[in-house]
Design a protein around this motif. Structure first.
Motif, PDB file in Angstrom:
ATOM      1  N   TYR A   1      -8.503 -16.478  50.911  1.00 56.17           N
ATOM      2  CA  TYR A   1      -9.056 -15.707  49.802  1.00 56.17           C
ATOM      3  C   TYR A   1     -10.006 -16.547  48.959  1.00 56.17           C
ATOM      4  N   ALA A   2     -11.019 -15.890  48.419  1.00 52.35           N
ATOM      5  CA  ALA A   2     -11.963 -16.579  47.531  1.00 52.35           C
ATOM      6  C   ALA A   2     -12.042 -15.826  46.208  1.00 52.35           C
ATOM      7  N   LEU A   3     -12.335 -16.557  45.158  1.00 51.86           N
ATOM      8  CA  LEU A   3     -12.494 -15.952  43.841  1.00 51.86           C
ATOM      9  C   LEU A   3     -13.800 -15.172  43.785  1.00 51.86           C
ATOM     10  N   THR A   4     -13.770 -13.998  43.209  1.00 49.92           N
ATOM     11  CA  THR A   4     -15.011 -13.248  43.021  1.00 49.92           C
ATOM     12  C   THR A   4     -15.612 -13.605  41.661  1.00 49.92           C
ATOM     13  N   ASP A   5     -16.800 -13.116  41.405  1.00 52.92           N
ATOM     14  CA  ASP A   5     -17.415 -13.382  40.102  1.00 52.92           C
ATOM     15  C   ASP A   5     -16.566 -12.784  38.984  1.00 52.92           C
ATOM     16  N   SER A   6     -16.135 -11.579  39.223  1.00 57.60           N
ATOM     17  CA  SER A   6     -15.323 -10.930  38.203  1.00 57.60           C
ATOM     18  C   SER A   6     -14.022 -11.704  37.999  1.00 57.60           C
ATOM     19  N   GLY A   7     -13.516 -12.297  39.070  1.00 59.15           N
ATOM     20  CA  GLY A   7     -12.314 -13.106  38.956  1.00 59.15           C
ATOM     21  C   GLY A   7     -12.557 -14.356  38.123  1.00 59.15           C
ATOM     22  N   ARG A   8     -13.712 -14.979  38.361  1.00 55.70           N
ATOM     23  CA  ARG A   8     -14.038 -16.186  37.600  1.00 55.70           C
ATOM     24  C   ARG A   8     -14.106 -15.861  36.115  1.00 55.70           C
ATOM     25  N   GLN A   9     -14.666 -14.711  35.809  1.00 52.73           N
ATOM     26  CA  GLN A   9     -14.778 -14.301  34.410  1.00 52.73           C
ATOM     27  C   GLN A   9     -13.411 -13.985  33.806  1.00 52.73           C
ATOM     28  N   GLU A  10     -12.616 -13.263  34.569  1.00 52.13           N
ATOM     29  CA  GLU A  10     -11.269 -12.941  34.103  1.00 52.13           C
ATOM     30  C   GLU A  10     -10.491 -14.212  33.801  1.00 52.13           C
ATOM     31  N   PHE A  11     -10.614 -15.172  34.682  1.00 52.77           N
ATOM     32  CA  PHE A  11      -9.887 -16.421  34.497  1.00 52.77           C
ATOM     33  C   PHE A  11     -10.260 -17.090  33.171  1.00 52.77           C
ATOM     34  N   ARG A  12     -11.567 -17.251  32.921  1.00 51.69           N
ATOM     35  CA  ARG A  12     -11.984 -17.932  31.692  1.00 51.69           C
ATOM     36  C   ARG A  12     -11.569 -17.120  30.469  1.00 51.69           C
ATOM     37  N   ASP A  13     -11.746 -15.827  30.580  1.00 54.74           N
ATOM     38  CA  ASP A  13     -11.416 -14.992  29.436  1.00 54.74           C
ATOM     39  C   ASP A  13      -9.927 -15.074  29.102  1.00 54.74           C
ATOM     40  N   TRP A  14      -9.126 -15.045  30.126  1.00 57.42           N
ATOM     41  CA  TRP A  14      -7.679 -15.091  29.938  1.00 57.42           C
ATOM     42  C   TRP A  14      -7.277 -16.432  29.338  1.00 57.42           C
ATOM     43  N   MET A  15      -7.808 -17.506  29.882  1.00 58.86           N
ATOM     44  CA  MET A  15      -7.521 -18.834  29.348  1.00 58.86           C
ATOM     45  C   MET A  15      -7.872 -18.896  27.856  1.00 58.86           C
ATOM     46  N   ARG A  16      -9.033 -18.389  27.515  1.00 63.51           N
ATOM     47  CA  ARG A  16      -9.439 -18.427  26.104  1.00 63.51           C
ATOM     48  C   ARG A  16      -8.425 -17.694  25.249  1.00 63.51           C
ATOM     49  N   GLU A  17      -8.017 -16.542  25.720  1.00 66.59           N
ATOM     50  CA  GLU A  17      -7.043 -15.768  24.952  1.00 66.59           C
ATOM     51  C   GLU A  17      -5.743 -16.546  24.770  1.00 66.59           C
ATOM     52  N   LEU A  18      -5.276 -17.137  25.849  1.00 66.02           N
ATOM     53  CA  LEU A  18      -3.997 -17.853  25.781  1.00 66.02           C
ATOM     54  C   LEU A  18      -4.054 -19.033  24.821  1.00 66.02           C
ATOM     55  N   VAL A  19      -5.206 -19.696  24.787  1.00 65.33           N
ATOM     56  CA  VAL A  19      -5.299 -20.861  23.911  1.00 65.33           C
ATOM     57  C   VAL A  19      -5.464 -20.420  22.457  1.00 65.33           C
ATOM     58  N   GLU A  20      -6.212 -19.382  22.239  1.00 65.41           N
ATOM     59  CA  GLU A  20      -6.492 -18.993  20.860  1.00 65.41           C
ATOM     60  C   GLU A  20      -5.352 -18.231  20.189  1.00 65.41           C
TER      61      GLU A  20
END
Lengths: 208, 208
Positions: free
Chosen positions: A79-98
């Motif tokens: 499996y490979a990450l899609t663009d939307s996946g890459r975005q979801e990942f960063r967005d989720w990380m930001r939420e978790l940290v903030e």
DNA sequence: GGGGTCATGTAATAGGTTACATGATTCT
DNA sequence: AGAATCATGTAACCTATTACATGACCCC
């Protein structure tokens, strides 16, 4: 505001994180996660991994890249990450940290009902807890030193440092709590013990 | 060692706790739990309550005592704690107080993957987190003072004191973490930033 | 007397864990 | 050659959350 995430299991976060670097097949993810020690921070089990991978595919965050076969082993799907996946990942990380989340640790549940136990017993249990907390601190400290010794930069161990900080804070809290119960003049012991028809605990430390 | 409990949901603990005092029907439990503010410590929702009650019955920890009807309202089934339930409750409480559990807070997951974000962004997010943590502290403090003001003994608020202690410890940790990133000489910023082809963060506090 | 909301539950769905299955490799 | 373990997944089973249902009471 919360939990509109298509895939909410934190294991999915780790999966996406690894796929950021290169495509992998589930078993490889599984091994990597375990070896890398992520299982200490993210609840992991074999079955959940496949479930999460399935959810990520359905949500479009990862995609099947190829299906290979090596020798007579079963097929492995990469499996490979899609663009939307890459975005979801960063967005989720930001939420978790903030945003701190309201969580429900088991100890809090017990504390909220603690008056149901007799104070003298609670003191004994809390003292044992302190020992267990110390053990966990030692163990965590060992993991840190060990990993640092292997040349891993401290940055990759912040989560263990955090755990350590929380263990220390909890120990301090428990000690204060014990004091509040057994304090000779102002202690909660007597009032509390009345609920139970039990002798008020004294301040001796001889027990346990 | 863990989770051989027939009913594992902590909501069951609260239910058994209330039934220690007198038999009740589910809706009454629901109301009491919400009014008493236990929902801050134990995840609660309507559906789960009925599920848990069903599980407790099956496990023999509570038993249907009577079914009453009042006016034209639907029937209400009143449940009482059994002896085995009383024992389970005390045993579970003891376990929860004595043994710290390994939990998986969301923030820890994020920390374990934190290197995937750029350090300058992380600093910004952490500063925002500090604000949120402060808000939560204020709110918790208010709950405590408020409840004390109504004459409730402090003993029944230990879980909020615990929460407060953890919030403070986390704030302290986050502050230290920020320092470690931005420290002019020894900071992780530059090394970290290289992963990202991004300028290393400086020590100015003007941002945010 | 029609529109909320309280009281009381059931049912449908989604999420997660455990158990099962099976061929390959390695060890003794 | 048989036992253990690795590699790889699927399926069955529980748990938990959301949605649906329905009669009473309360307000205007």
């Amino acid at each position: 505001m919360a939990e509109r995430r298509k895939v909410g299991n934190l294991l999915a976060l780790a999966v996406m994180s690894y796929l950021t670097q290169r495509p992998m097949h589930p078993y490889e993810l599984s091994r990597t996660l375990r070896e890398h020690g992520d299982a200490r921070s993210i609840k992991f089990n074999h079955g959940s991994l496949y479930m999460v991978v399935g959810q990520l595919v359905k949500a479009g965050f990862i995609a099947e890249q190829e299906t290979t076969r090596e020798g007579q082993r079963p097929e492995r799907t990469v499996y490979a990450l899609t663009d939307s996946g890459r975005q979801e990942f960063r967005d989720w990380m930001r939420e978790l940290v903030e945003y701190p989340r309201h969580e429900y640790p088991h100890f809090v549940a017990a504390l909220s009902l603690i008056a149901a136990l007799a104070p003298s017993e609670v003191v004994t249990l809390l003292r044992r807890r302190l020992d267990r907390l110390t053990e966990q601190r030692v163990e965590t400290r060992a993991v840190i030193d060990d990993t640092l010794g292997q040349g891993v930069p401290a940055l990759f161990l912040v989560e263990e440092e955090y755990r350590l900080a929380m263990l220390e804070a909890e120990s301090a809290f428990v000690e204060r709590f014990i004091e509040q119960i057994v304090h000779p003049e102002t202690g909660w012991g007597p009032m509390w013990a009345e609920f139970h028809g039990e002798p008020a605990p004294t301040d001796e430390r001889e027990q346990s």
